[in-house]
Design a protein around this motif. Structure first.
Motif, mmCIF file in Angstrom:
data_model
loop_
_atom_site.group_PDB
_atom_site.id
_atom_site.type_symbol
_atom_site.label_atom_id
_atom_site.label_comp_id
_atom_site.label_asym_id
_atom_site.label_seq_id
_atom_site.Cartn_x
_atom_site.Cartn_y
_atom_site.Cartn_z
ATOM 1 N N ALA A 228 0.833 -1.212 0.000
ATOM 2 C CA ALA A 228 0.000 0.000 0.000
ATOM 3 C C ALA A 228 0.865 1.259 0.000
ATOM 4 N N ARG A 229 1.985 1.216 0.686
ATOM 5 C CA ARG A 229 2.897 2.366 0.706
ATOM 6 C C ARG A 229 3.588 2.579 -0.635
ATOM 7 N N SER A 230 3.613 1.543 -1.448
ATOM 8 C CA SER A 230 4.374 1.588 -2.696
ATOM 9 C C SER A 230 3.585 2.074 -3.896
ATOM 10 N N VAL A 231 2.299 2.343 -3.733
ATOM 11 C CA VAL A 231 1.495 2.799 -4.865
ATOM 12 C C VAL A 231 1.146 4.272 -4.712
ATOM 13 N N ALA A 232 0.925 4.938 -5.838
ATOM 14 C CA ALA A 232 0.613 6.365 -5.831
ATOM 15 C C ALA A 232 -0.879 6.638 -5.645
ATOM 16 N N SER A 233 -1.695 5.788 -6.196
ATOM 17 C CA SER A 233 -3.136 6.019 -6.195
ATOM 18 C C SER A 233 -3.755 5.754 -4.822
ATOM 19 N N PRO A 234 -4.431 6.754 -4.235
ATOM 20 C CA PRO A 234 -5.108 6.535 -2.949
ATOM 21 C C PRO A 234 -6.173 5.438 -3.039
ATOM 22 N N GLU A 235 -6.829 5.349 -4.184
ATOM 23 C CA GLU A 235 -7.860 4.320 -4.359
ATOM 24 C C GLU A 235 -7.245 2.926 -4.338
ATOM 25 N N LEU A 236 -6.121 2.762 -5.012
ATOM 26 C CA LEU A 236 -5.467 1.463 -5.033
ATOM 27 C C LEU A 236 -4.918 1.112 -3.648
ATOM 28 N N LYS A 237 -4.409 2.107 -2.943
ATOM 29 C CA LYS A 237 -3.909 1.904 -1.578
ATOM 30 C C LYS A 237 -5.025 1.316 -0.706
ATOM 31 N N ILE A 238 -6.204 1.921 -0.771
ATOM 32 C CA ILE A 238 -7.354 1.445 0.010
ATOM 33 C C ILE A 238 -7.754 0.047 -0.440
ATOM 34 N N ARG A 239 -7.741 -0.187 -1.712
ATOM 35 C CA ARG A 239 -8.119 -1.518 -2.219
ATOM 36 C C ARG A 239 -7.162 -2.596 -1.714
ATOM 37 N N ILE A 240 -5.880 -2.309 -1.721
ATOM 38 C CA ILE A 240 -4.890 -3.271 -1.215
ATOM 39 C C ILE A 240 -5.176 -3.585 0.247
ATOM 40 N N LEU A 241 -5.386 -2.559 1.046
ATOM 41 C CA LEU A 241 -5.622 -2.749 2.476
ATOM 42 C C LEU A 241 -6.915 -3.511 2.741
ATOM 43 N N GLU A 242 -7.983 -3.102 2.085
ATOM 44 C CA GLU A 242 -9.290 -3.737 2.309
ATOM 45 C C GLU A 242 -9.324 -5.170 1.794
ATOM 46 N N SER A 243 -8.755 -5.396 0.620
ATOM 47 C CA SER A 243 -8.778 -6.769 0.090
ATOM 48 C C SER A 243 -7.928 -7.695 0.952
ATOM 49 N N SER A 244 -6.830 -7.200 1.469
ATOM 50 C CA SER A 244 -5.995 -8.004 2.362
ATOM 51 C C SER A 244 -6.747 -8.314 3.652
ATOM 52 N N LYS A 245 -7.407 -7.317 4.191
ATOM 53 C CA LYS A 245 -8.173 -7.516 5.419
ATOM 54 C C LYS A 245 -9.273 -8.558 5.206
ATOM 55 N N GLN A 246 -10.023 -8.433 4.107
ATOM 56 C CA GLN A 246 -11.099 -9.384 3.837
ATOM 57 C C GLN A 246 -10.559 -10.788 3.581
ATOM 58 N N PHE A 247 -9.458 -10.876 2.867
ATOM 59 C CA PHE A 247 -8.850 -12.182 2.612
ATOM 60 C C PHE A 247 -8.440 -12.848 3.924
ATOM 61 N N LEU A 248 -7.753 -12.096 4.767
ATOM 62 C CA LEU A 248 -7.309 -12.661 6.038
ATOM 63 C C LEU A 248 -8.492 -13.100 6.895
ATOM 64 N N LEU A 249 -9.503 -12.275 6.977
ATOM 65 C CA LEU A 249 -10.678 -12.646 7.772
ATOM 66 C C LEU A 249 -11.332 -13.915 7.236
ATOM 67 N N SER A 250 -11.334 -14.072 5.921
ATOM 68 C CA SER A 250 -11.959 -15.269 5.337
ATOM 69 C C SER A 250 -11.092 -16.527 5.519
ATOM 70 N N GLN A 251 -9.800 -16.348 5.714
ATOM 71 C CA GLN A 251 -8.887 -17.477 5.817
ATOM 72 C C GLN A 251 -8.584 -17.913 7.248
ATOM 73 N N ILE A 252 -8.785 -17.033 8.186
ATOM 74 C CA ILE A 252 -8.435 -17.331 9.573
ATOM 75 C C ILE A 252 -9.442 -18.324 10.150
ATOM 76 N N THR A 253 -8.906 -19.394 10.657
ATOM 77 C CA THR A 253 -9.719 -20.370 11.385
ATOM 78 C C THR A 253 -9.234 -20.366 12.814
ATOM 79 N N LEU A 254 -10.102 -20.027 13.716
ATOM 80 C CA LEU A 254 -9.720 -19.927 15.107
ATOM 81 C C LEU A 254 -9.841 -21.275 15.781
ATOM 82 N N HIS A 255 -8.804 -21.633 16.489
ATOM 83 C CA HIS A 255 -8.760 -22.902 17.217
ATOM 84 C C HIS A 255 -8.995 -22.609 18.686
ATOM 85 N N ALA A 256 -9.691 -23.470 19.332
ATOM 86 C CA ALA A 256 -9.899 -23.301 20.759
ATOM 87 C C ALA A 256 -8.547 -23.419 21.457
ATOM 88 N N ALA A 257 -8.214 -22.392 22.193
ATOM 89 C CA ALA A 257 -6.893 -22.373 22.858
ATOM 90 C C ALA A 257 -6.983 -22.964 24.240
#
Length: 189
Positions: free
Chosen positions: A160-189
């Motif tokens: 996100a720091r490496s791109v000039a476009s503010p829109e692309l910066k937001i897209r990188i951050l949001e898509s990463s956040k959504q991807f991580l949330l969809s991939q995280i499986t929480l295990h009972a600790a």
């Protein structure tokens, strides 16, 4: 000249804070001792009363900055694993973090410089990084998942720091956040 008790320690903390901000913004090796000290409002001669070399400053900076990140992760107000990780993703993968490296985590700002640093700096980095991973593992229930999530977060900020476009910066951050949330499986600790 006599200073109050604790003055030297307080001044060292202040030097580390200001130097950390400057290093994360401009790069550690791109900034000379004079630049760090000028930004801190002290003479270059005062540097040597706190650090034996620029390498020693880098080592102290890495330790101090990672300690700050760990303290932030520890201050997360959530105990529930899902709420804890969502809070961290929202805090870390924010436009402000991407736009203001001087106030953010040391990992995306200086890891490439640390990778080329002396062995003692890498050892400090590794020890502190493992402490941070233990917090993620506690909430995610898996060390492998903790590493994957932290690496994805750091890489997302770097991209996100490496791109000039503010829109692309937001897209990188949001898509990463959504991807991580969809991939995280929480295990009972």
């Amino acid at each position: 000249m006599r200073y109050k008790a604790g003055y030297k320690e307080e001044k060292r903390r202040e030097l580390l804070k200001v130097s950390g901000q400057l290093a994360k913004k401009n790069g550690f090796h791109a900034t000379g001792v004079d630049g760090f000290m000028k930004e801190s409002g002290v003479t270059s001669g005062a540097f040597y009363s706190h650090f034996s070399s620029k390498n020693e400053l880098f080592k102290a900076l890495v330790e101090s900055e990672l300690e700050q990140s760990i303290q932030l992760w520890q201050s997360n107000p959530h105990n529930d694993a899902a709420a804890w990780i969502e809070f961290e993703l929202n805090r870390y993968l924010s436009p402000l973090h991407a736009e203001k490296p001087e106030y953010g985590c040391v990992l995306p700002a200086l890891s490439s410089e640390i990778s080329r640093a002396e062995e003692d700096i890498k050892q400090v980095y590794e020890a502190e990084l493992i402490r941070g991973i233990q917090l993620f593992e506690k909430h995610l229930g898996s060390q492998d998942q903790a590493w994957a999530v932290l690496c994805q977060m750091v890489g997302s900020i770097l991209m996100a720091r490496s791109v000039a476009s503010p829109e692309l910066k937001i897209r990188i951050l949001e898509s990463s956040k959504q991807f991580l949330l969809s991939q995280i499986t929480l295990h009972a600790a």
